[in-house]
Design an enzyme around this catalytic site. Structure first.
Site, PDB file in Angstrom:
ATOM      1  N   ASP A   1      -0.440  -5.181  -2.371  1.00 18.61           N
ATOM      2  CA  ASP A   1      -0.943  -3.833  -2.639  1.00 18.61           C
ATOM      3  C   ASP A   1      -1.881  -3.901  -3.842  1.00 18.61           C
ATOM      4  O   ASP A   1      -1.437  -4.007  -4.978  1.00 18.61           O
ATOM      5  CB  ASP A   1       0.226  -2.892  -2.926  1.00 18.61           C
ATOM      6  CG  ASP A   1      -0.197  -1.438  -3.055  1.00 18.61           C
ATOM      7  OD1 ASP A   1      -1.409  -1.171  -3.123  1.00 18.61           O
ATOM      8  OD2 ASP A   1       0.697  -0.572  -3.098  1.00 18.61           O
TER       9      ASP A   1
ATOM     10  N   HIS B   1       0.204  -1.864   0.775  1.00 20.78           N
ATOM     11  CA  HIS B   1       0.637  -0.510   0.428  1.00 20.78           C
ATOM     12  C   HIS B   1       1.626   0.024   1.462  1.00 20.78           C
ATOM     13  O   HIS B   1       2.388   0.943   1.196  1.00 20.78           O
ATOM     14  CB  HIS B   1      -0.598   0.394   0.350  1.00 20.78           C
ATOM     15  CG  HIS B   1      -0.412   1.627  -0.481  1.00 20.78           C
ATOM     16  ND1 HIS B   1      -0.092   1.600  -1.821  1.00 20.78           N
ATOM     17  CD2 HIS B   1      -0.505   2.957  -0.156  1.00 20.78           C
ATOM     18  CE1 HIS B   1      -0.015   2.836  -2.290  1.00 20.78           C
ATOM     19  NE2 HIS B   1      -0.249   3.671  -1.296  1.00 20.78           N
TER      20      HIS B   1
ATOM     21  N   SER C   1       3.505   6.073  -2.733  1.00 19.29           N
ATOM     22  CA  SER C   1       2.167   6.220  -3.279  1.00 19.29           C
ATOM     23  C   SER C   1       2.174   7.366  -4.303  1.00 19.29           C
ATOM     24  O   SER C   1       2.911   7.296  -5.281  1.00 19.29           O
ATOM     25  CB  SER C   1       1.156   6.445  -2.155  1.00 19.29           C
ATOM     26  OG  SER C   1      -0.162   6.262  -2.612  1.00 19.29           O
TER      27      SER C   1
END
Length: 714
Positions: free
Chosen positions: A642, A674, A556
């Protein structure tokens, strides 16, 4: 985008409820339980051990304060799924009883009817999650709801005669809603923002349904937001913590961001609403408070309401203040105005004089209390661990869970300042492996401050040898590097494979004051990146660190950090791994769904030429602008579900590396978001992760099978 007729129709259907009830659970094969064949070689903590650990969650104290209900789940690699069961034991840790043993998960369990029964979520015969109840000993299971769209969560009133149920209602328009002659058309008609959340299209939204509970069934179900196109709880992470029943069971407080479309996409301004069951009126309790207002909790006598409140609209990582309101006068008080850290969870002490809370603090996450009258903050429980739940049993006893880098959740009891672990779900398995040593190190930064950094050393560490190292880059971006436990980014697993792991609490992380936490906003390419390099440079001074073989990994924002460092590390890294990272900030600005995040952190839109903060971000903070300096081999992983950071970001980075002649590999999951959640995908991810590190940091090259193999005919 929102159709009130559809919502009203579904609300009526739910309220009427089906005439056929869901039957009790049948005996099923393939029950997922504690693994008995875990492969352990030379006492090494491995991927197999990680996947075999029991996952403890959801402790709940019985009304008499004598028992603790909790969950334990295990994963099956063969079945590629997990299963959760319910357990109960005395608060002193004795007399453990397993209440359920089924092939489908029980979840969200809570004590009701003064502890005589337990309510929980479980799928009916059609596979739809509904509300079930059973006796406190696990007998007499019964499905008591039949909501058409199922039940996502629930919370019973203190007298157990009312219950709020979370269920979904239709929100978006599909082609067949507009053109009835196209029933097989799959297109969604979108005319405003917030049409997706993290890993799902916004086809429906959660609403709170208040119902009567007779002891045998739920009836008189009513959507208390039937005419409103708003989420409650708020997606994607909101749950039953969004609700608080008054002690007299006559009113319900809920948290909601009553906005849609563009207005929703740029705002974090949620409010608390008081719903009266007597006259069905709704009142905004926090009007004018502009940030997130969440986690309402009534004092035991009902005279006060506590909640978590952020000050600024659009800043999702703002300081979470603890507010209380006098329910008679409406007066609001910030109990943490003189305390410079952010709270993440609250619970009233049973005496009504103090409020327990959890907060990141100096690299760990202790439990604190704040005195309602004096605002004095005290430490209730701390250590080299993170506490993650609050369940008061009496004025001097608190049930919680804790974990660390080297051990997952276990339930504990804090009484008179003493912490006692009362579950040992993973003790035997962890005792069969060697875990790394964890050391807290203070590292000087380029601006003259000291940065708390966790360093994990391989088991049987020998300082006379040299070890490859890994810089761990945290996500969030404002998520603490405390003693967290992760089934994906497991730092102990990394160290156990022979790596020194460097985990800095760089700028932009909570636990070190609001200034340290806020610094990263609008400064992505700035001080936090310098902090990473400072940590690497400081560790390189140690003779036992192989300075030529250091890697950088992250997900991320951590993946973004890896991409940015790839073009700005000046030879420090021998290889890189980025998962779900931002490669091109300009495209990310328009691809992501939560615009408040992009506006606050990046400073604004890239087309706003007069916005100096935004222009600096897009000119100096986008990794794609530094691809010409990429030299280190890079592994890129991403999930195609995602929607927060699209898989195209990873694909662009991979293509750029290959076009530049940089060694690169990409692992794409078409069925993950994600996070990589399915057991077999999780194992695959770990194998590829360590294969890449071993190749470039240890010189161990695992040969891949060729992409193309000739057939026998050829």
């Amino acid at each position: 985008m929102y159709n009130s007729k559809i919502i009203s129709s579904i609300a009526m259907t739910v309220a009427m409820m089906a005439t056929t009830s869901c039957s009790s659970d049948k005996e099923e094969a393939n029950i997922i339980d504690r693994p008995t064949d875990v492969k352990i070689e030379n006492r090494q903590y491995s991927i197999d051990v990680l996947e075999a650990l029991g996952r403890v969650s959801g402790p709940a104290v019985s009304p008499d304060g004598k028992k603790v209900l909790y969950n334990v789940s295990y994963e099956s690699v063969e079945q590629n799924k997990s299963n959760n069961d319910l357990y109960v034991k005395n608060i002193d840790g004795t007399d453990s009883v397993r209440l359920t043993k089924t092939a489908k998960s029980e979840g969200g369990a809570a004590w009701i009817e003064n502890g005589e029964k337990i309510a929980f979520l479980y799928a009916d015969e059609a596979g739809v999650p509904q509300l079930w109840v059973m006796n406190a000993d696990g007998s007499g299971r019964k499905c008591v709801s039949s909501l058409e769209n199922g039940v996502e969560g629930f919370k019973f009133s203190p007298d157990s005669k009312k219950v709020v149920l979370v269920s979904s209602v239709k929100y978006s328009r599909e082609a067949k809603d507009v053109y009835s002659d196209l029933p097989e058309a799959t297109g969604r008609i979108i005319d405003d923002l917030m049409y997706k959340h993290w890993d799902q299209w916004t086809k429906d939204i959660p609403h709170p349904f208040v119902a009567d509970f007779t002891g045998d069934k739920v009836e008189n179900v009513e959507d208390i937001m039937a005419s409103e196109p708003y989420e409650c709880p708020m997606r994607p992470f909101g749950g039953v913590e969004a609700f608080a029943w008054s002690p007299d069971s006559k009113s319900l407080v809920y948290s909601s961001r009553k906005k849609t479309g563009l207005e929703y996409a740029v705002s974090t301004n949620s409010d608390l609403y008081l719903y009266s069951l007597e006259d069905k009126s709704t009142r905004n309790l926090t009007e004018g408070m502009m940030g997130y207002d969440t986690n309402p909790a009534f004092s035991p006598d009902g005279t006060k309401l506590a909640w978590l409140s952020m000050e600024h609209d659009g800043y999702e990582s703002d300081k979470n203040r603890i507010f209380i309101m006098d329910m008679a006068t409406g007066e609001k008080t910030d109990l943490t105005s003189d305390w410079d850290y952010t709270a993440s969870e609250i619970a009233w002490n049973t005496d009504g004089k103090t409020i327990y809370f959890i907060a990141a603090y100096q690299g760990v996450t202790p439990i604190f209390s704040v005195d309602v009258a004096t605002k004095e903050v005290k430490t209730v429980a701390d250590g080299v661990c993170d506490y993650v739940s609050l369940c008061p049993a009496d004025a001097n006893t608190l049930v919680s869970m804790y974990h660390s880098f080297t051990a997952p959740n276990e339930v504990c009891v804090i009484k008179d300042g003493k912490v006692s672990k009362i579950t040992a779900v993973n003790d035997a398995l962890l005792a069969s492996v060697d875990m790394p040593d964890v050391v807290k190190r203070q590292i000087p930064t380029t601006d003259g401050k000291m940065m708390t950094t966790w360093v994990l050393y391989p088991p049987k560490f020998d300082p006379s040898k040299k070890y490859p190292a890994i810089l761990y880059c945290q996500g969030g971006p404002q998520q603490a590097v405390s003693q967290f436990w992760s089934y994906r980014w497991n730092l102990a697993l990394m160290a156990s494979q022979g790596y020194i792991v460097i985990a800095p609490n760089r700028r932009g992380l909570p636990g070190f004051g609001t200034e340290w936490n806020a610094q990263i906003s609008k400064d992505y390419p700035g001080q936090n990146m310098k902090d990473y390099l400072s940590a690497v440079d400081d560790m390189k001074k140690e003779a036992y660190v192989d300075a030529e073989h250091i890697g950088a990994v992250g997900a991320s924002y951590g993946g973004y950090s890896v991409y940015w460092l790839a073009g700005n590390h000046e030879g420090r890294f021998a290889c890189l791994i980025a998962h779900a990272g931002i490669f091109n900030i300009e495209t990310q600005y328009l691809e992501t769904e939560e615009m408040w995040f992009a506006n606050w952190d990046m400073g604004g839109a890239y087309w706003d030429k007069d916005n100096k903060a935004a222009q600096n971000t897009f000119a100096n903070g986008s990794p794609h602008r530094f691809v010409d300096k990429w030299t280190a081999p890079i592994l890129i992983t991403h999930g195609e579900y995602d929607f927060r950071i699209l898989a195209s970001q990873g694909e662009m980075a991979f293509n750029a590396a290959r076009l530049r002649g940089v060694p690169a590999e990409m692992l794409i999951f078409p069925d993950e978001n994600h996070w990589i959640l399915k057991p077999q995908n999780a194992i695959l991810w770990q194998r590829i992760f360590f294969r890449w590190l071993d190749k470039w940091l240890k010189g161990v090259d695992y040969q891949n099978p060729p992409l193309y193999q000739a057939s026998e005919q050829e």
